[in-house]
Every structure is written in structure tokens, then in C-alpha cells.
Design a protein around this motif. Structure first.
Motif, short mmCIF file in Angstrom:
data_model
loop_
_atom_site.label_atom_id
_atom_site.label_comp_id
_atom_site.label_asym_id
_atom_site.label_seq_id
_atom_site.Cartn_x
_atom_site.Cartn_y
_atom_site.Cartn_z
N ASN A 44 -8.64 38.89 68.94
CA ASN A 44 -9.47 37.50 69.24
C ASN A 44 -11.11 36.90 67.96
N VAL A 45 -10.40 37.90 66.54
CA VAL A 45 -11.42 37.32 65.70
C VAL A 45 -11.90 36.41 65.82
N ASP A 46 -13.05 35.51 65.45
CA ASP A 46 -13.55 34.64 65.28
C ASP A 46 -12.97 34.14 64.41
N PRO A 47 -11.90 32.98 64.38
CA PRO A 47 -11.19 31.95 63.00
C PRO A 47 -13.12 31.98 61.88
N TYR A 48 -13.56 30.98 62.72
CA TYR A 48 -15.08 30.67 62.20
C TYR A 48 -15.67 31.42 60.81
N ILE A 49 -15.40 32.67 61.66
CA ILE A 49 -16.62 33.67 60.81
C ILE A 49 -15.84 34.34 59.57
N LEU A 50 -14.31 33.99 59.49
CA LEU A 50 -12.83 33.99 58.61
C LEU A 50 -13.19 33.59 57.33
N ASP A 51 -13.84 32.09 58.37
CA ASP A 51 -13.11 30.80 57.24
C ASP A 51 -14.82 31.27 56.15
N VAL A 52 -15.88 31.20 57.04
CA VAL A 52 -17.49 31.54 56.59
C VAL A 52 -17.27 32.72 55.17
N ALA A 53 -16.81 33.75 55.86
CA ALA A 53 -16.68 34.73 54.52
C ALA A 53 -15.60 34.08 53.52
N ARG A 54 -14.85 34.36 53.38
CA ARG A 54 -13.84 33.58 52.61
C ARG A 54 -14.62 32.32 52.00
N THR A 55 -15.54 31.12 52.28
CA THR A 55 -16.06 30.76 51.61
C THR A 55 -17.53 31.28 50.74
N PHE A 56 -17.62 32.55 51.19
CA PHE A 56 -18.17 33.37 50.11
C PHE A 56 -17.48 34.00 49.19
N GLY A 57 -16.31 34.10 49.37
CA GLY A 57 -15.63 34.56 47.98
C GLY A 57 -15.23 36.31 48.60
N ALA A 58 -15.02 35.87 49.65
CA ALA A 58 -14.39 37.29 50.79
C ALA A 58 -13.05 37.13 50.10
N SER A 59 -12.58 38.58 49.37
CA SER A 59 -11.20 38.71 49.43
C SER A 59 -10.33 39.42 51.30
N ARG A 60 -9.40 39.55 50.49
CA ARG A 60 -8.45 39.83 52.32
C ARG A 60 -9.06 41.42 52.67
N LEU A 61 -8.72 41.70 51.28
CA LEU A 61 -9.77 43.04 51.53
C LEU A 61 -10.70 43.34 52.39
N ASP A 62 -11.52 42.14 51.57
CA ASP A 62 -12.96 42.54 51.84
C ASP A 62 -13.31 41.71 53.81
N LEU A 63 -12.43 41.37 53.55
CA LEU A 63 -11.99 40.73 55.04
C LEU A 63 -11.23 41.57 56.72
N LEU A 64 -10.78 42.42 55.90
CA LEU A 64 -10.77 43.23 56.84
C LEU A 64 -11.28 44.38 57.24
N ARG A 65 -12.26 45.20 56.04
CA ARG A 65 -12.92 45.84 55.97
C ARG A 65 -14.48 45.59 56.82
N LYS A 66 -14.64 44.42 55.99
CA LYS A 66 -16.16 44.16 56.41
C LYS A 66 -16.10 42.94 57.68
N VAL A 67 -15.43 41.70 58.04
CA VAL A 67 -14.87 41.56 59.22
C VAL A 67 -14.28 42.01 60.31
N VAL A 68 -13.11 42.31 59.98
CA VAL A 68 -12.09 42.32 61.40
C VAL A 68 -12.26 43.54 61.86
N PHE A 69 -12.28 44.52 60.91
CA PHE A 69 -12.42 45.95 61.48
C PHE A 69 -14.00 45.99 62.15
N PRO A 70 -14.89 45.78 62.22
CA PRO A 70 -16.11 45.42 63.33
C PRO A 70 -15.74 45.21 64.33
N ALA A 71 -14.81 43.50 64.15
CA ALA A 71 -15.28 42.30 65.20
C ALA A 71 -14.64 43.54 66.42
#
Length: 281
Positions: A176-203
Motif C-alpha cells: 500500500n505504499v504510494d508508488p508516486y512517493i517511490l518515484d519521487v525518491a528515485r528521482t532524487f537518487g535514492a537507492s533500493r536500500l534508501d527506499l526501503l529504509r527511509k520511505v517504505v519502512f516509515p510508511a
């Protein structure tokens, strides 16, 4: 400047004195925020009403089928002084703590893996669904044959009761994590680990804590079910022994002890949730 107009500056506190004063202020603030809420008075009123009716009904009921709170309190004191209740509680808490800890670790890890990697999710989903609908109680006789009547069987039952609620909530949270938030994080250069730790986990934290509360309550039920079926140790054994002797006060002492453990577990999880999710207010 005259003597009367001089401002007195209090002396600086030592570090340990400052910490002690801060803890006292925090305790007072907690009491003001929790003990003076309107719902507390309502809760106490409801509790007093239930206890009053319970006492009235218990004194008129057959002692073989019911017991008033005063008799339960006396039985609690006797079972505590004899060491029977503390010993059984310690045995039950050991199985519960080990089984629930394993359920939390495995449930979160597998749930996140299923949600994060599509291949893993599609592969494991039918197996998880099949195991989730299987009545765990039906497997207890097989566990006794495989692992005996010791701690291993009880831990396994507790694990199976609690793991799937945690796993499914973690899985749903990741999906249920918003894909738009993941796309924005990728745009700013977030790695898969950063996505999991800083975006997915808090969400996923709201889903995760719901799963932890549900998993803990089911694990507690699994502990009692296992001990009642094994009838060799723990609080479940006390229920069987007291029920067999038609000692209702003893049965209710154990039941209320289990309820107290459940309330304590929920309070611990809620306390951790408030600390971890302070951003929710």
C-alpha cells in the motif's frame, strides 16, 4: 541597586539532580495527561459497576460454577504465596516470549520480502494463504508426536498463532505504499536500500503495529491453547487442574492473570508505537 531590588539567582543543579527533577516533572505530566482524562472516570465507573454486579451475582451463584471477586482475590493471594501461580506464569511467559519474538522476526522479514519483491510475493502467497486458514489446534497432536511435550512444541504453537497476522499486515503495508512517493525518491537518487529504509519502512509502520497487536493477542491465545492441550505446564495446566476440581475461583484467577498479561503486552506495543511514530501526533 538596593538590597531589596536584587534578584536572587538559584544555584545550578548538579547533573544527577537535574535528571531526577526532570523525571519527576515527566511523571507528573504523565499523571496529569492520563489520570485526569474524562474517559478515565468513565472507565472506573464501568469497572466498579461490573465488579459490584459480579460480587452480587457471585455470592448467590453455585460456588461450583461461579465465584465472586472477593473469593477470587483470596484465591489469588493463596496461589501466589504457595508459588503455584508465579511458577506457572514464568513457564508460560518463557514460551510466549520466545514464540512471539520468532513470530515478529519471521513475520516482518517474510512480509516485507513478499511486498518488496514481486516474485517472492507471488511465489509464497498461495502457501501463506493455505497455512493461514489451517486450524493450528488441529496440528497440536502432530506437534506433540514430532517434538514431545516440552518447550519446543509450545513455542512452535505460539509462533504459528502469531506469525501470520504480523506477516500479512507487513505485506499489506508494503503493497500500500504510494508508488508516486517511490518515484519521487528515485528521482532524487535514492537507492533500493534508501527506499526501503527511509520511505517504505516509515510508511508501513501503521500496518506493522496493527499486526503486532493482533499477533501478540493471538500468540497469547496460542500459549493457553497449547498448555491446555499438553496439560503438563504453565497457566493452561492450572486451568485444567482447577476446572477438574470444580474450583471456579482458581480458574478465574488464571483467566484474569492471562487477561493482565494481554493488557500489559498491548500497553508495551502501544508505548513503542507512540515513541516510534511521534510524527503522527
Amino acid at each position: 541597586m538596593t538590597e531589596t531590588s536584587r534578584i536572587e539567582v538559584p544555584p545550578a543543579l548538579a547533573p544527577h539532580e537535574a535528571r531526577t527533577q526532570l523525571l519527576r516533572l515527566s511523571a507528573r505530566a504523565w499523571l496529569r495527561n492520563h489520570a485526569t482524562r474524562p474517559e478515565r472516570a468513565l472507565q472506573l465507573l464501568i469497572l466498579a459497576t461490573i465488579l459490584g454486579f459480579w460480587e452480587w451475582f457471585g455470592r448467590r451463584a453455585d460456588p461450583l460454577t461461579f465465584a465472586p471477586p472477593t473469593k477470587i482475590a483470596a484465591e489469588f493471594v493463596d496461589m501466589t504465596r504457595s508459588g503455584e501461580l508465579p511458577r506457572a506464569l514464568g513457564q508460560s511467559l518463557l514460551a510466549l516470549s520466545v514464540g512471539l519474538a520468532l513470530a515478529v522476526v519471521v513475520g516482518i522479514a517474510v512480509g516485507y520480502a513478499m511486498g518488496w519483491w514481486t516474485v517472492v510475493g507471488r511465489t509464497l502467497d498461495p502457501f501463506v494463504s493455505a497455512l493461514y486458514v489451517v486450524p493450528i489446534v488441529a496440528l497440536v497432536p502432530a506437534m506433540i508426536i514430532w517434538f514431545g511435550l516440552g518447550l519446543t512444541s509450545r513455542v512452535l504453537v505460539v509462533f504459528l498463532f502469531g506469525a501470520f497476522e504480523i506477516l500479512l499486515n507487513a505485506y499489506a503495508g508494503v503493497k500500500n505504499v504510494d508508488p508516486y512517493i517511490l518515484d519521487v525518491a528515485r528521482t532524487f537518487g535514492a537507492s533500493r536500500l534508501d527506499l526501503l529504509r527511509k520511505v517504505v519502512f516509515p510508511a508501513t509502520l501503521p500496518f506493522l503495529f496493527v499486526g503486532l497487536r493482533m499477533g501478540a493477542s493471538r500468540a497469547l491465545k496460542g500459549m493457553i491453547v497449547a498448555e491446555m492441550l499438553f496439560a503438563v505446564t504453565g497457566l493452561g495446566r492450572l486451568i485444567i487442574v482447577n476446572a477438574g476440581a470444580f474450583k471456579m475461583s482458581g480458574v478465574l484467577v488464571v483467566a484474569l492473570t492471562v487477561a493482565a498479561v494481554g493488557i500489559l503486552l498491548t500497553a508495551i506495543i502501544q508505548s513503542v508505537e507512540r515513541r516510534v511514530m511521534r510524527w503522527r501526533g
